[in-house]
Scaffold this active site. Structure first.
Site, mmCIF file in Angstrom:
data_model
loop_
_atom_site.group_PDB
_atom_site.id
_atom_site.type_symbol
_atom_site.label_atom_id
_atom_site.label_comp_id
_atom_site.label_asym_id
_atom_site.label_seq_id
_atom_site.Cartn_x
_atom_site.Cartn_y
_atom_site.Cartn_z
ATOM 1 N N LYS A 107 0.285 -9.059 43.089
ATOM 2 C CA LYS A 107 1.678 -9.422 42.788
ATOM 3 C C LYS A 107 2.059 -10.604 43.657
ATOM 4 O O LYS A 107 1.533 -10.779 44.756
ATOM 5 C CB LYS A 107 2.608 -8.241 43.106
ATOM 6 C CG LYS A 107 3.930 -8.302 42.386
ATOM 7 C CD LYS A 107 3.813 -7.782 40.959
ATOM 8 C CE LYS A 107 5.115 -7.831 40.218
ATOM 9 N NZ LYS A 107 4.995 -7.190 38.887
ATOM 10 N N GLY A 219 19.355 -2.781 32.493
ATOM 11 C CA GLY A 219 18.661 -4.073 32.614
ATOM 12 C C GLY A 219 18.571 -4.682 31.223
ATOM 13 O O GLY A 219 18.137 -4.016 30.265
ATOM 14 N N GLY A 221 17.148 -7.867 30.637
ATOM 15 C CA GLY A 221 16.304 -9.055 30.742
ATOM 16 C C GLY A 221 15.191 -8.947 29.721
ATOM 17 O O GLY A 221 15.335 -8.263 28.690
ATOM 18 N N GLY A 224 14.205 -5.121 29.178
ATOM 19 C CA GLY A 224 15.320 -4.273 28.736
ATOM 20 C C GLY A 224 15.854 -4.659 27.369
ATOM 21 O O GLY A 224 16.052 -3.801 26.501
HETATM 22 P P1 NAD Z 1 14.083 -10.091 33.925
HETATM 23 O O1 NAD Z 1 14.336 -11.010 35.040
HETATM 24 O O2 NAD Z 1 13.793 -10.680 32.591
HETATM 25 O O3 NAD Z 1 15.319 -9.098 33.753
HETATM 26 C C1 NAD Z 1 15.841 -8.333 34.786
HETATM 27 C C2 NAD Z 1 17.134 -7.702 34.295
HETATM 28 O O4 NAD Z 1 17.605 -6.764 35.257
HETATM 29 C C3 NAD Z 1 18.275 -8.711 34.092
HETATM 30 O O5 NAD Z 1 19.000 -8.344 32.946
HETATM 31 C C4 NAD Z 1 19.148 -8.508 35.326
HETATM 32 O O6 NAD Z 1 20.493 -8.862 35.102
HETATM 33 C C5 NAD Z 1 18.974 -7.021 35.518
HETATM 34 N N1 NAD Z 1 19.278 -6.567 36.875
HETATM 35 C C6 NAD Z 1 18.943 -7.141 38.047
HETATM 36 N N2 NAD Z 1 19.403 -6.404 39.061
HETATM 37 C C7 NAD Z 1 20.016 -5.329 38.493
HETATM 38 C C8 NAD Z 1 20.686 -4.197 39.009
HETATM 39 N N3 NAD Z 1 20.786 -4.021 40.332
HETATM 40 N N4 NAD Z 1 21.169 -3.285 38.137
HETATM 41 C C9 NAD Z 1 21.046 -3.476 36.814
HETATM 42 N N5 NAD Z 1 20.437 -4.520 36.260
HETATM 43 C C10 NAD Z 1 19.932 -5.428 37.106
HETATM 44 O O7 NAD Z 1 12.895 -9.120 34.411
HETATM 45 P P2 NAD Z 1 11.918 -8.265 33.502
HETATM 46 O O8 NAD Z 1 10.674 -9.042 33.314
HETATM 47 O O9 NAD Z 1 12.642 -7.734 32.320
HETATM 48 O O10 NAD Z 1 11.547 -7.065 34.495
HETATM 49 C C11 NAD Z 1 12.307 -5.868 34.571
HETATM 50 C C12 NAD Z 1 11.454 -4.770 35.177
HETATM 51 O O11 NAD Z 1 10.309 -4.557 34.347
HETATM 52 C C13 NAD Z 1 10.908 -5.060 36.575
HETATM 53 O O12 NAD Z 1 10.828 -3.859 37.305
HETATM 54 C C14 NAD Z 1 9.511 -5.574 36.295
HETATM 55 O O13 NAD Z 1 8.631 -5.436 37.399
HETATM 56 C C15 NAD Z 1 9.132 -4.656 35.151
HETATM 57 N N6 NAD Z 1 8.019 -5.134 34.331
HETATM 58 C C16 NAD Z 1 8.110 -6.336 33.677
HETATM 59 C C17 NAD Z 1 7.054 -6.729 32.875
HETATM 60 C C18 NAD Z 1 7.119 -7.998 32.063
HETATM 61 O O14 NAD Z 1 6.265 -8.169 31.190
HETATM 62 N N7 NAD Z 1 8.091 -8.870 32.256
HETATM 63 C C19 NAD Z 1 5.900 -5.935 32.758
HETATM 64 C C20 NAD Z 1 5.856 -4.724 33.441
HETATM 65 C C21 NAD Z 1 6.920 -4.335 34.213
#
Ligand code: NAD
Length: 417
Positions: A107, A219, A221, A224
């Site tokens: 990571k 979430g 993003g 979500g």
């Molecule tokens: P992202 O940056 O696209 O989205 C993050 C979202 O979380 C945003 O909507 C942000 O506003 C929201 N957020 C941030 N802090 C917050 C809080 N305290 N309370 C509520 N919402 C909050 O990130 P992502 O890629 O969607 O990642 C989200 C999670 O999924 C992380 O834990 C990441 O490690 C995990 N993940 C992502 C992937 C991937 O393919 N992107 C794969 C596996 C796991």
């Protein structure tokens, strides 16, 4: 450790210890797995648009590579720490083993606030960061991907920086890049599609059905919003979604596509027509069938876990449930689909991207979707069967499967010299 908001590394080490005991793991191998194989801390100077130079801290942590090259996302966040990155690298190692793809876990992270940075500043930060970790990464060494507040564009910059230093184009150096330079469309929502497959399998095992389920997603993003959209397409009623500014609730359900449009225009899900504003805490405790935490770590804690009403918690985010909350949910009979299984669709699809780049092939959309579903369903079944066989819950079963496979690989390779 603080039980309310534990350090993610304490959580990861606690999980490793508990699993090592149950697996009766050799003490030496347990010790090997406690520590990352390699960690690099870097300082990243960037000349900001208004003139002065600002220096950002960054890291790349490589946990273990006994099963294949390191693989893991890059996170940009103002509160990211080395411990958090180390925990996330460890979880990547177990995750790749559970879904049985030939990768180890890594990571990366940079302590910055991308929301307050211009595109030019972000490009300079990313290219300098990539340069600083250049010796550690590469298609057969360590392959970065997007995570919180990084995206396709970030990956394109890392790929280009890596390629410029090599002197030729190396698309297989990153995954999650734009389709025009060797990425592919389905990577964008692959994590969320994998979450949906796990939820579908869980409802089948529980004798309920996914269609018509009431769902809350924390979430909005990449993971979500796509999870909300895909579950909506599958016939679920999405009653709540949220982002870092707060959440929205509508008992009759919201259309994720139009919430997305609202967020694109206004910067937040808040204020979406016909919805009631709620806090992120209220979202966790909502009356729903399925709760999907898809934001940060430590969101389901010992304080709110007793009030969770969902029958299924599908951990799209990494580490959203603290160990205390995990115990409480388990005692309440909540079916948890643990992060290292639930969100493994992302790295599975990254693996498909990498294989296509290495072989210079282009697979059809159908082939990618079919392969992903097969691998995710198999991983779910492997974990579920183990949980039944060992009479334990899904998280411990997933850890046993992942850690067991990595330990076996280390034993087979031996400890050199
Ligand atoms: P992202 O940056 O696209 O989205 C993050 C979202 O979380 C945003 O909507 C942000 O506003 C929201 N957020 C941030 N802090 C917050 C809080 N305290 N309370 C509520 N919402 C909050 O990130 P992502 O890629 O969607 O990642 C989200 C999670 O999924 C992380 O834990 C990441 O490690 C995990 N993940 C992502 C992937 C991937 O393919 N992107 C794969 C596996 C796991």
């Amino acid at each position: 450790m603080s039980v309310e908001k534990p350090n993610p590394l304490d959580t990861a080490l606690y999980q490793l210890k508990a699993t090592a005991e149950i697996l009766n793991l050799d003490e030496g191998i347990h010790n090997i797995l406690k520590y990352p194989k390699r960690s690099l801390a870097v300082s990243i100077p960037v000349r900001m648009d208004n003139g002065p130079i600002q220096v950002f801290m960054g890291w790349r942590v490589q946990h273990h590579d006994a099963r294949g090259p390191f693989k893991g996302g890059v996170r940009y966040h103002p509160k990211v720490t080395l411990d958090e990155i180390t925990a996330l690298a460890m979880w990547m190692t177990w995750k790749c083993a559970i879904v049985d793809i030939p990768y180890g876990g890594a990571k990366g992270g940079v302590c910055c606030n991308p929301k307050q940075m211009s595109l030019r500043e972000l490009e300079h930060l990313t290219r300098r960061y990539a340069t600083m970790i250049l010796d550690l990464i590469g298609p057969y060494r360590d392959v970065p991907a997007p995570d919180i507040y990084t995206n396709e564009q970030t990956m394109a910059w890392i790929m280009d920086t890596y390629s410029q230093f090599k002197g030729y184009s190396v698309p297989e150096s990153v995954t999650g890049k734009p389709p025009i330079i060797g990425g592919f469309k389905q990577r964008e929502d692959a994590t969320s599609r994998g979450v949906m497959f796990c939820i579908r399998e869980a409802t089948r095992r529980l004798g309920t059905r996914m269609k018509d389920s009431v769902v809350a997603v924390q979430g909005f993003g990449s993971v979500g919003w796509n999870a909300a959209r895909i579950l909506h397409e599958e016939g679920c009623r999405i009653v709540a979604v949220s982002d870092s500014k707060g959440g929205i609730y509508n008992r009759d359900g919201v259309n994720p596509l139009s919430v997305f449009e609202h967020k694109r225009k206004t910067g937040s899900v808040i204020g979406y027509a016909g919805s009631k504003q709620i806090t992120n805490r209220e979202l966790i405790e909502l009356d729903c069938d399925i709760l999907v935490p898809a934001a940060m770590e430590n969101q389901v804690t010992r304080k709110n876990a007793p009030n969770v009403k969902a029958q299924i918690v599908a951990e799209a985010a990494n580490g959203p449930t603290t160990p205390e909350a995990d115990r409480i949910l388990h005692e309440k009979g909540v079916f948890i689909i643990p992060d290292i299984l639930a969100n493994s669709g992302g790295v599975t699809s990254s693996y498909f991207e990498w294989v296509q780049n290495l072989t210079r092939e282009r697979w059809t959309e159908e082939k990618v979707n079919e392969k992903q579903e097969t691998m995710m369903v198999k991983a779910f079944n492997d974990v579920y069967s183990l949980s039944k066989k060992r009479e334990t819950h899904m998280r411990l079963a997933a850890l046993m499967l992942g850690i067991g496979r990595v330990a076996e690989a280390i034993k087979t390779l031996g400890v050199w010299p």
